[in-house]
Design a protein around this motif. Structure first.
Motif, PDB file in Angstrom:
ATOM      1  N   ILE A 173       4.439  -0.298   6.131  1.00 40.64           N
ATOM      2  CA  ILE A 173       3.004  -0.471   5.891  1.00 40.64           C
ATOM      3  C   ILE A 173       2.277   0.829   6.213  1.00 40.64           C
ATOM      4  O   ILE A 173       2.882   1.809   6.647  1.00 40.64           O
ATOM      5  CB  ILE A 173       2.420  -1.645   6.717  1.00 40.64           C
ATOM      6  N   GLY A 174       0.982   0.810   6.038  1.00 45.21           N
ATOM      7  CA  GLY A 174       0.174   1.975   6.372  1.00 45.21           C
ATOM      8  C   GLY A 174       0.287   3.061   5.305  1.00 45.21           C
ATOM      9  O   GLY A 174       0.949   2.903   4.277  1.00 45.21           O
ATOM     10  N   SER A 175      -0.360   4.165   5.563  1.00 43.69           N
ATOM     11  CA  SER A 175      -0.449   5.231   4.570  1.00 43.69           C
ATOM     12  C   SER A 175       0.890   5.872   4.236  1.00 43.69           C
ATOM     13  O   SER A 175       1.088   6.328   3.113  1.00 43.69           O
ATOM     14  CB  SER A 175      -1.432   6.300   5.052  1.00 43.69           C
ATOM     15  N   THR A 176       1.807   5.918   5.196  1.00 41.74           N
ATOM     16  CA  THR A 176       3.105   6.530   4.894  1.00 41.74           C
ATOM     17  C   THR A 176       3.904   5.698   3.900  1.00 41.74           C
ATOM     18  O   THR A 176       4.914   6.157   3.366  1.00 41.74           O
ATOM     19  CB  THR A 176       3.953   6.766   6.169  1.00 41.74           C
ATOM     20  N   ALA A 177       3.462   4.474   3.622  1.00 38.87           N
ATOM     21  CA  ALA A 177       4.150   3.584   2.684  1.00 38.87           C
ATOM     22  C   ALA A 177       3.607   3.711   1.261  1.00 38.87           C
ATOM     23  O   ALA A 177       4.083   3.024   0.364  1.00 38.87           O
ATOM     24  CB  ALA A 177       4.024   2.136   3.150  1.00 38.87           C
ATOM     25  N   VAL A 178       2.625   4.586   1.067  1.00 42.97           N
ATOM     26  CA  VAL A 178       1.993   4.735  -0.249  1.00 42.97           C
ATOM     27  C   VAL A 178       2.309   6.134  -0.779  1.00 42.97           C
ATOM     28  O   VAL A 178       1.856   7.130  -0.213  1.00 42.97           O
ATOM     29  CB  VAL A 178       0.466   4.523  -0.163  1.00 42.97           C
ATOM     30  N   GLU A 179       3.070   6.167  -1.860  1.00 43.65           N
ATOM     31  CA  GLU A 179       3.479   7.454  -2.428  1.00 43.65           C
ATOM     32  C   GLU A 179       2.263   8.305  -2.780  1.00 43.65           C
ATOM     33  O   GLU A 179       1.268   7.809  -3.302  1.00 43.65           O
ATOM     34  CB  GLU A 179       4.329   7.214  -3.677  1.00 43.65           C
ATOM     35  N   ASP A 180       2.347   9.579  -2.445  1.00 39.31           N
ATOM     36  CA  ASP A 180       1.315  10.592  -2.708  1.00 39.31           C
ATOM     37  C   ASP A 180       0.080  10.477  -1.828  1.00 39.31           C
ATOM     38  O   ASP A 180      -0.892  11.195  -2.034  1.00 39.31           O
ATOM     39  CB  ASP A 180       0.887  10.605  -4.187  1.00 39.31           C
ATOM     40  N   GLN A 234      -2.103  -6.565   5.595  1.00 36.03           N
ATOM     41  CA  GLN A 234      -1.351  -5.300   5.619  1.00 36.03           C
ATOM     42  C   GLN A 234      -0.680  -5.049   4.268  1.00 36.03           C
ATOM     43  O   GLN A 234      -0.743  -3.942   3.722  1.00 36.03           O
ATOM     44  CB  GLN A 234      -0.297  -5.317   6.727  1.00 36.03           C
ATOM     45  N   LEU A 235      -0.029  -6.080   3.745  1.00 34.71           N
ATOM     46  CA  LEU A 235       0.694  -5.927   2.478  1.00 34.71           C
ATOM     47  C   LEU A 235      -0.261  -5.814   1.291  1.00 34.71           C
ATOM     48  O   LEU A 235      -0.018  -5.029   0.361  1.00 34.71           O
ATOM     49  CB  LEU A 235       1.665  -7.089   2.273  1.00 34.71           C
ATOM     50  N   LEU A 236      -1.352  -6.565   1.339  1.00 36.75           N
ATOM     51  CA  LEU A 236      -2.355  -6.510   0.282  1.00 36.75           C
ATOM     52  C   LEU A 236      -2.936  -5.101   0.170  1.00 36.75           C
ATOM     53  O   LEU A 236      -3.055  -4.552  -0.933  1.00 36.75           O
ATOM     54  CB  LEU A 236      -3.459  -7.519   0.618  1.00 36.75           C
ATOM     55  N   PHE A 237      -3.295  -4.512   1.302  1.00 37.85           N
ATOM     56  CA  PHE A 237      -3.874  -3.173   1.326  1.00 37.85           C
ATOM     57  C   PHE A 237      -2.870  -2.147   0.794  1.00 37.85           C
ATOM     58  O   PHE A 237      -3.186  -1.346  -0.091  1.00 37.85           O
ATOM     59  CB  PHE A 237      -4.313  -2.825   2.756  1.00 37.85           C
ATOM     60  N   ARG A 238      -1.651  -2.180   1.315  1.00 36.94           N
ATOM     61  CA  ARG A 238      -0.607  -1.248   0.867  1.00 36.94           C
ATOM     62  C   ARG A 238      -0.374  -1.375  -0.638  1.00 36.94           C
ATOM     63  O   ARG A 238      -0.367  -0.386  -1.363  1.00 36.94           O
ATOM     64  CB  ARG A 238       0.684  -1.531   1.630  1.00 36.94           C
ATOM     65  N   ASP A 239      -0.186  -2.605  -1.092  1.00 38.42           N
ATOM     66  CA  ASP A 239       0.156  -2.821  -2.502  1.00 38.42           C
ATOM     67  C   ASP A 239      -0.987  -2.423  -3.429  1.00 38.42           C
ATOM     68  O   ASP A 239      -0.760  -1.884  -4.520  1.00 38.42           O
ATOM     69  CB  ASP A 239       0.574  -4.275  -2.732  1.00 38.42           C
ATOM     70  N   TYR A 240      -2.231  -2.663  -3.007  1.00 41.69           N
ATOM     71  CA  TYR A 240      -3.374  -2.284  -3.833  1.00 41.69           C
ATOM     72  C   TYR A 240      -3.427  -0.761  -3.989  1.00 41.69           C
ATOM     73  O   TYR A 240      -3.635  -0.248  -5.091  1.00 41.69           O
ATOM     74  CB  TYR A 240      -4.677  -2.809  -3.222  1.00 41.69           C
ATOM     75  N   GLU A 247       3.394 -14.151   7.007  1.00 40.72           N
ATOM     76  CA  GLU A 247       2.516 -14.729   5.990  1.00 40.72           C
ATOM     77  C   GLU A 247       1.188 -15.238   6.540  1.00 40.72           C
ATOM     78  O   GLU A 247       0.467 -15.978   5.859  1.00 40.72           O
ATOM     79  CB  GLU A 247       3.243 -15.803   5.160  1.00 40.72           C
ATOM     80  N   GLY A 248       0.842 -14.832   7.765  1.00 40.80           N
ATOM     81  CA  GLY A 248      -0.481 -15.121   8.314  1.00 40.80           C
ATOM     82  C   GLY A 248      -1.492 -14.124   7.747  1.00 40.80           C
ATOM     83  O   GLY A 248      -1.143 -13.186   7.023  1.00 40.80           O
ATOM     84  N   GLU A 249      -2.748 -14.292   8.094  1.00 38.03           N
ATOM     85  CA  GLU A 249      -3.820 -13.459   7.544  1.00 38.03           C
ATOM     86  C   GLU A 249      -3.581 -11.968   7.779  1.00 38.03           C
ATOM     87  O   GLU A 249      -3.732 -11.151   6.867  1.00 38.03           O
ATOM     88  CB  GLU A 249      -5.162 -13.877   8.161  1.00 38.03           C
ATOM     89  N   HIS A 250      -3.209 -11.597   8.992  1.00 37.39           N
ATOM     90  CA  HIS A 250      -3.053 -10.168   9.319  1.00 37.39           C
ATOM     91  C   HIS A 250      -1.838  -9.568   8.622  1.00 37.39           C
ATOM     92  O   HIS A 250      -1.884  -8.426   8.160  1.00 37.39           O
ATOM     93  CB  HIS A 250      -3.019  -9.980  10.833  1.00 37.39           C
ATOM     94  N   TRP A 251      -0.760 -10.339   8.551  1.00 34.46           N
ATOM     95  CA  TRP A 251       0.429  -9.902   7.799  1.00 34.46           C
ATOM     96  C   TRP A 251       0.045  -9.683   6.328  1.00 34.46           C
ATOM     97  O   TRP A 251       0.316  -8.627   5.746  1.00 34.46           O
ATOM     98  CB  TRP A 251       1.527 -10.962   7.927  1.00 34.46           C
ATOM     99  N   ASN A 252      -0.588 -10.683   5.748  1.00 36.64           N
ATOM    100  CA  ASN A 252      -0.952 -10.611   4.332  1.00 36.64           C
ATOM    101  C   ASN A 252      -1.889  -9.451   4.039  1.00 36.64           C
ATOM    102  O   ASN A 252      -1.753  -8.776   3.015  1.00 36.64           O
ATOM    103  CB  ASN A 252      -1.575 -11.932   3.870  1.00 36.64           C
TER     104      ASN A 252
END
Length: 171
Positions: free
Chosen positions: A39-46, A116-122, A109-114
């Protein structure tokens, strides 16, 4: 004094570092976690980032995380109690304010988990938004060079805006 906040250019090494760490974590945590995600910025290419690998581990019950404190010491993770974040459990690898890996346990799959993944994937799917986030982080890192709390707080409105855009719209 805290270490200066430096935003580095994206490194393909970050994904490799995550994969290597995931293997170690899986060996220790085995079937006691539902999922381990980069997760986080290191998980987003470029996307530039502070060079800290953020890892989310999803568990069915946060109370079980106390059982991981000793085993995780074997691979140099230190439990850091954050009473202001009751929705997660946090471990750091490396020195305070200079960690190399941050391990966040969330309810799977709780709110905070979701979120993190929503932000990364977006950000992964929307390079223009990722570029805007990068520009904001560089600006804030210069403005709040030694103030991590202010740096983090000032990213929050952007993050909340992305989460609003990323959530499936209700019909």
């Amino acid at each position: 004094m805290d270490k200066a906040i430096i935003i580095e250019d994206y490194s393909m090494n970050w994904a490799r570092q995550f994969e290597q760490e995931k293997i170690k974590l899986t060996e220790i945590l085995r079937d006691r976690v539902q999922s381990i995600e980069h997760i986080g910025s290191t998980a987003v290419e470029d996307l530039g980032a502070k060079p800290v690998i953020d890892i989310a581990a999803g568990v069915n019950n946060l109370e079980t995380v106390s059982e991981f404190i000793e085993p995780l010491k074997q691979i140099h993770y230190e439990f850091v109690h954050h009473k202001e974040f009751p929705q997660r459990r946090f471990f750091r690898k490396g020195q305070r304010r200079a960690g190399t890996h941050h391990l966040h346990f969330y309810e799977f799959e709780g709110e905070h988990w979701n979120n993190q993944l929503l932000f990364r994937d977006y950000l992964r799917k929307n390079p223009d938004e990722a570029r805007k986030y990068h520009e904001l982080k560089v600006y804030l890192a210069e403005k709040y060079r030694f103030d991590r709390v202010a740096y983090t707080e000032n990213k929050a409105p952007f993050i909340q805006n992305i989460l609003q855009k990323a959530r499936p719209s209700e019909i």
